[in-house]
Design a protein around this motif. Structure first.
Motif, PDB file in Angstrom:
ATOM      1  N   ASN A 166      -4.135  10.522 -12.903  1.00  0.00           N
ATOM      2  CA  ASN A 166      -5.331  11.283 -12.535  1.00  0.00           C
ATOM      3  C   ASN A 166      -5.036  12.194 -11.340  1.00  0.00           C
ATOM      4  O   ASN A 166      -5.392  13.383 -11.345  1.00  0.00           O
ATOM      5  CB  ASN A 166      -6.475  10.323 -12.210  1.00  0.00           C
ATOM      6  N   LEU A 167      -4.378  11.645 -10.320  1.00  0.00           N
ATOM      7  CA  LEU A 167      -4.063  12.439  -9.133  1.00  0.00           C
ATOM      8  C   LEU A 167      -3.052  13.532  -9.452  1.00  0.00           C
ATOM      9  O   LEU A 167      -3.165  14.666  -8.967  1.00  0.00           O
ATOM     10  CB  LEU A 167      -3.527  11.528  -8.030  1.00  0.00           C
ATOM     11  N   LEU A 168      -2.051  13.215 -10.289  1.00  0.00           N
ATOM     12  CA  LEU A 168      -1.083  14.224 -10.696  1.00  0.00           C
ATOM     13  C   LEU A 168      -1.766  15.310 -11.533  1.00  0.00           C
ATOM     14  O   LEU A 168      -1.463  16.505 -11.383  1.00  0.00           O
ATOM     15  CB  LEU A 168       0.042  13.575 -11.492  1.00  0.00           C
ATOM     16  N   GLY A 169      -2.690  14.900 -12.389  1.00  0.00           N
ATOM     17  CA  GLY A 169      -3.430  15.867 -13.197  1.00  0.00           C
ATOM     18  C   GLY A 169      -4.282  16.780 -12.340  1.00  0.00           C
ATOM     19  O   GLY A 169      -4.394  17.986 -12.609  1.00  0.00           O
ATOM     20  N   THR A 172       7.168  -0.532   2.720  1.00  0.00           N
ATOM     21  CA  THR A 172       7.251  -1.375   3.904  1.00  0.00           C
ATOM     22  C   THR A 172       7.337  -2.826   3.443  1.00  0.00           C
ATOM     23  O   THR A 172       7.434  -3.097   2.248  1.00  0.00           O
ATOM     24  CB  THR A 172       6.013  -1.185   4.809  1.00  0.00           C
ATOM     25  N   ASP A 173       7.297  -3.750   4.385  1.00  0.00           N
ATOM     26  CA  ASP A 173       7.365  -5.167   4.019  1.00  0.00           C
ATOM     27  C   ASP A 173       6.158  -5.601   3.193  1.00  0.00           C
ATOM     28  O   ASP A 173       6.258  -6.515   2.365  1.00  0.00           O
ATOM     29  CB  ASP A 173       7.458  -6.044   5.281  1.00  0.00           C
ATOM     30  N   ARG A 174       5.028  -4.954   3.409  1.00  0.00           N
ATOM     31  CA  ARG A 174       3.781  -5.403   2.785  1.00  0.00           C
ATOM     32  C   ARG A 174       3.183  -4.426   1.785  1.00  0.00           C
ATOM     33  O   ARG A 174       2.356  -4.822   0.960  1.00  0.00           O
ATOM     34  CB  ARG A 174       2.730  -5.704   3.870  1.00  0.00           C
ATOM     35  N   THR A 175       3.557  -3.162   1.858  1.00  0.00           N
ATOM     36  CA  THR A 175       2.894  -2.157   1.013  1.00  0.00           C
ATOM     37  C   THR A 175       3.891  -1.189   0.377  1.00  0.00           C
ATOM     38  O   THR A 175       5.013  -1.020   0.844  1.00  0.00           O
ATOM     39  CB  THR A 175       1.885  -1.323   1.827  1.00  0.00           C
ATOM     40  N   VAL A 176       3.416  -0.574  -0.700  1.00  0.00           N
ATOM     41  CA  VAL A 176       4.093   0.561  -1.313  1.00  0.00           C
ATOM     42  C   VAL A 176       3.148   1.758  -1.205  1.00  0.00           C
ATOM     43  O   VAL A 176       1.948   1.634  -1.441  1.00  0.00           O
ATOM     44  CB  VAL A 176       4.424   0.292  -2.792  1.00  0.00           C
ATOM     45  N   ARG A 177       3.702   2.892  -0.830  1.00  0.00           N
ATOM     46  CA  ARG A 177       2.912   4.119  -0.711  1.00  0.00           C
ATOM     47  C   ARG A 177       3.360   5.118  -1.768  1.00  0.00           C
ATOM     48  O   ARG A 177       4.560   5.332  -1.956  1.00  0.00           O
ATOM     49  CB  ARG A 177       3.076   4.747   0.680  1.00  0.00           C
ATOM     50  N   PHE A 178       2.401   5.718  -2.435  1.00  0.00           N
ATOM     51  CA  PHE A 178       2.667   6.787  -3.396  1.00  0.00           C
ATOM     52  C   PHE A 178       2.050   8.062  -2.835  1.00  0.00           C
ATOM     53  O   PHE A 178       0.840   8.122  -2.632  1.00  0.00           O
ATOM     54  CB  PHE A 178       2.050   6.469  -4.749  1.00  0.00           C
ATOM     55  N   LEU A 179       2.875   9.059  -2.585  1.00  0.00           N
ATOM     56  CA  LEU A 179       2.397  10.333  -2.060  1.00  0.00           C
ATOM     57  C   LEU A 179       2.463  11.379  -3.166  1.00  0.00           C
ATOM     58  O   LEU A 179       3.538  11.629  -3.735  1.00  0.00           O
ATOM     59  CB  LEU A 179       3.238  10.789  -0.869  1.00  0.00           C
ATOM     60  N   ILE A 180       1.319  11.976  -3.470  1.00  0.00           N
ATOM     61  CA  ILE A 180       1.235  13.013  -4.494  1.00  0.00           C
ATOM     62  C   ILE A 180       0.813  14.301  -3.803  1.00  0.00           C
ATOM     63  O   ILE A 180      -0.267  14.383  -3.218  1.00  0.00           O
ATOM     64  CB  ILE A 180       0.247  12.625  -5.597  1.00  0.00           C
ATOM     65  N   MET A 181       1.697  15.285  -3.853  1.00  0.00           N
ATOM     66  CA  MET A 181       1.466  16.511  -3.081  1.00  0.00           C
ATOM     67  C   MET A 181       1.558  17.745  -3.962  1.00  0.00           C
ATOM     68  O   MET A 181       2.274  17.762  -4.970  1.00  0.00           O
ATOM     69  CB  MET A 181       2.477  16.592  -1.942  1.00  0.00           C
ATOM     70  N   ASP A 182       0.817  18.763  -3.582  1.00  0.00           N
ATOM     71  CA  ASP A 182       0.889  20.054  -4.271  1.00  0.00           C
ATOM     72  C   ASP A 182       0.746  21.165  -3.241  1.00  0.00           C
ATOM     73  O   ASP A 182       0.296  20.929  -2.114  1.00  0.00           O
ATOM     74  CB  ASP A 182      -0.206  20.170  -5.339  1.00  0.00           C
ATOM     75  N   ASN A 183       1.150  22.358  -3.606  1.00  0.00           N
ATOM     76  CA  ASN A 183       1.031  23.506  -2.703  1.00  0.00           C
ATOM     77  C   ASN A 183       0.005  24.501  -3.221  1.00  0.00           C
ATOM     78  O   ASN A 183       0.182  25.713  -3.143  1.00  0.00           O
ATOM     79  CB  ASN A 183       2.386  24.184  -2.503  1.00  0.00           C
ATOM     80  N   SER A 211      -5.749   1.449  -0.395  1.00  0.00           N
ATOM     81  CA  SER A 211      -6.525   2.580   0.113  1.00  0.00           C
ATOM     82  C   SER A 211      -6.012   3.880  -0.496  1.00  0.00           C
ATOM     83  O   SER A 211      -4.870   3.973  -0.963  1.00  0.00           O
ATOM     84  CB  SER A 211      -6.451   2.659   1.645  1.00  0.00           C
ATOM     85  N   LEU A 212      -6.881   4.861  -0.504  1.00  0.00           N
ATOM     86  CA  LEU A 212      -6.567   6.194  -1.022  1.00  0.00           C
ATOM     87  C   LEU A 212      -7.052   7.216  -0.011  1.00  0.00           C
ATOM     88  O   LEU A 212      -8.242   7.279   0.304  1.00  0.00           O
ATOM     89  CB  LEU A 212      -7.248   6.405  -2.378  1.00  0.00           C
ATOM     90  N   ASN A 213      -6.116   8.003   0.524  1.00  0.00           N
ATOM     91  CA  ASN A 213      -6.434   8.971   1.557  1.00  0.00           C
ATOM     92  C   ASN A 213      -5.960  10.359   1.149  1.00  0.00           C
ATOM     93  O   ASN A 213      -5.081  10.513   0.302  1.00  0.00           O
ATOM     94  CB  ASN A 213      -5.764   8.575   2.883  1.00  0.00           C
ATOM     95  N   VAL A 214      -6.552  11.363   1.772  1.00  0.00           N
ATOM     96  CA  VAL A 214      -6.167  12.736   1.465  1.00  0.00           C
ATOM     97  C   VAL A 214      -6.051  13.546   2.746  1.00  0.00           C
ATOM     98  O   VAL A 214      -6.836  13.384   3.682  1.00  0.00           O
ATOM     99  CB  VAL A 214      -7.182  13.400   0.506  1.00  0.00           C
ATOM    100  N   GLU A 215      -5.040  14.399   2.776  1.00  0.00           N
ATOM    101  CA  GLU A 215      -4.890  15.413   3.812  1.00  0.00           C
ATOM    102  C   GLU A 215      -4.727  16.748   3.104  1.00  0.00           C
ATOM    103  O   GLU A 215      -3.963  16.854   2.145  1.00  0.00           O
ATOM    104  CB  GLU A 215      -3.665  15.130   4.689  1.00  0.00           C
ATOM    105  N   SER A 216      -5.453  17.747   3.556  1.00  0.00           N
ATOM    106  CA  SER A 216      -5.410  19.032   2.866  1.00  0.00           C
ATOM    107  C   SER A 216      -5.590  20.177   3.850  1.00  0.00           C
ATOM    108  O   SER A 216      -6.361  20.070   4.811  1.00  0.00           O
ATOM    109  CB  SER A 216      -6.514  19.086   1.797  1.00  0.00           C
ATOM    110  N   PHE A 276      -2.264  13.449  -1.405  1.00  0.00           N
ATOM    111  CA  PHE A 276      -3.029  12.227  -1.623  1.00  0.00           C
ATOM    112  C   PHE A 276      -2.070  11.052  -1.448  1.00  0.00           C
ATOM    113  O   PHE A 276      -0.989  11.030  -2.048  1.00  0.00           O
ATOM    114  CB  PHE A 276      -3.648  12.198  -3.016  1.00  0.00           C
ATOM    115  N   THR A 277      -2.469  10.089  -0.634  1.00  0.00           N
ATOM    116  CA  THR A 277      -1.627   8.924  -0.362  1.00  0.00           C
ATOM    117  C   THR A 277      -2.309   7.664  -0.875  1.00  0.00           C
ATOM    118  O   THR A 277      -3.412   7.325  -0.449  1.00  0.00           O
ATOM    119  CB  THR A 277      -1.355   8.777   1.146  1.00  0.00           C
ATOM    120  N   VAL A 278      -1.652   6.995  -1.812  1.00  0.00           N
ATOM    121  CA  VAL A 278      -2.123   5.724  -2.360  1.00  0.00           C
ATOM    122  C   VAL A 278      -1.333   4.606  -1.695  1.00  0.00           C
ATOM    123  O   VAL A 278      -0.104   4.595  -1.752  1.00  0.00           O
ATOM    124  CB  VAL A 278      -1.915   5.663  -3.888  1.00  0.00           C
ATOM    125  N   ILE A 279      -2.036   3.689  -1.053  1.00  0.00           N
ATOM    126  CA  ILE A 279      -1.376   2.556  -0.388  1.00  0.00           C
ATOM    127  C   ILE A 279      -1.748   1.286  -1.135  1.00  0.00           C
ATOM    128  O   ILE A 279      -2.921   0.931  -1.241  1.00  0.00           O
ATOM    129  CB  ILE A 279      -1.790   2.458   1.090  1.00  0.00           C
TER     130      ILE A 279
END
Length: 250
Positions: free
Chosen positions: A148-151, A175-186, A227-232, A240-243
């Motif tokens: 969905n985020l990639l779309g 990290t020791d406790r989490t995986v982060r997925f960063l989906i970015m576009d320009n 968590s799901l965060n966004v910086e734009s 979009f960062t999925v933790i």
């Protein structure tokens, strides 16, 4: 319908005492049941109507030239999509957890998305950390969330036809406790005044969007205790960062 902020507040209240948790749990379950019932009752006759239109079109091809035929089909397709996404949103917290081998999971997802942009000029890059451990998750829902985020990133770039080098990236961090997925576009980015509402149901800035995609994503990741965060930045793109926690609390 409750907004994402409403659900966050309810979750905080539920932690205050067992009595409040029990009461609000019953309220939320009732809310879900009502949505499911309404969606089901509308979707069935709508599906029959759409099937009938398809049959008419197959037997009388001249209807394609009727003035409002195409727009009518598009409207019904939109309503069907809306009901499907409403059902998905309603069931976003129902998880089927299992330990998932993360690297093969992501490699399959990357290939699937890459195939969807073959007919575009979008450059897609992935950087997957090779030693990501297995993650406890609902693989179907997390796959849905990431695609969905990639779309959305793809749509953001297609909405900028004059962009010289459209690009999407999927990167991972661990990290020791989490995986982060960063989906970015320009792409064109998101206006600062819109950031606070993009995860609310039925809020959309896309043509023909239902406004449920990001709301579904937020519910899925919240159900995973992530968590799901966004910086734009307007004119420069979004990240979009999925933790996701590696292990779920039981």
């Amino acid at each position: 319908m409750f907004t994402a902020t409403d659900y966050d507040k309810l979750q905080q209240i539920m932690k205050e005492s067992p009595e409040k948790k029990e009461l609000l749990t019953r309220l939320l379950e009732s809310h879900k049941t009502e949505i499911s019932t309404i969606s089901h009752e509308i979707r069935n006759p709508l599906t029959l109507i759409y099937s009938t239109l398809q049959m008419i079109e197959s037997q009388h091809r001249e209807v394609r030239d009727f003035r409002h035929w195409k727009s009518m089909r598009q409207d019904i397709e939109y309503m069907t999509q809306l009901l499907e996404e409403l059902s998905t949103y309603n069931n976003g917290e129902c998880l089927h957890l299992s330990a998932v081998d993360t690297v093969p999971f992501l490699e399959t997802l990357v290939l699937s998305f890459a195939a969807s942009i073959l007919d575009t000029n979008i450059e897609f890059t992935s950087r997957i950390t090779p030693d990501i451990p297995s993650v406890t998750m609902d693989p179907i829902k997390i796959r849905q969330l990431l695609l969905n985020l990639l779309g959305n990133a793809k749509d953001a770039l297609l909405a900028c036809p004059d962009l010289e080098y459209p690009a999407i990236g999927l990167h991972t961090e661990c990290t020791d406790r989490t995986v982060r997925f960063l989906i970015m576009d320009n792409g064109s980015g998101i206006r600062a005044e819109d950031i606070g509402s993009i995860f609310d149901p039925f809020v959309t800035h896309k043509v023909n969007g239902t406004g449920l995609g990001l709301a579904i994503a937020r519910r899925i990741i919240n159900a995973h205790n992530g968590s799901l965060n966004v910086e734009s930045t307007l004119g420069k793109g979004s990240v979009f960062t999925v933790i996701l926690p590696i292990q779920q609390d039981t």
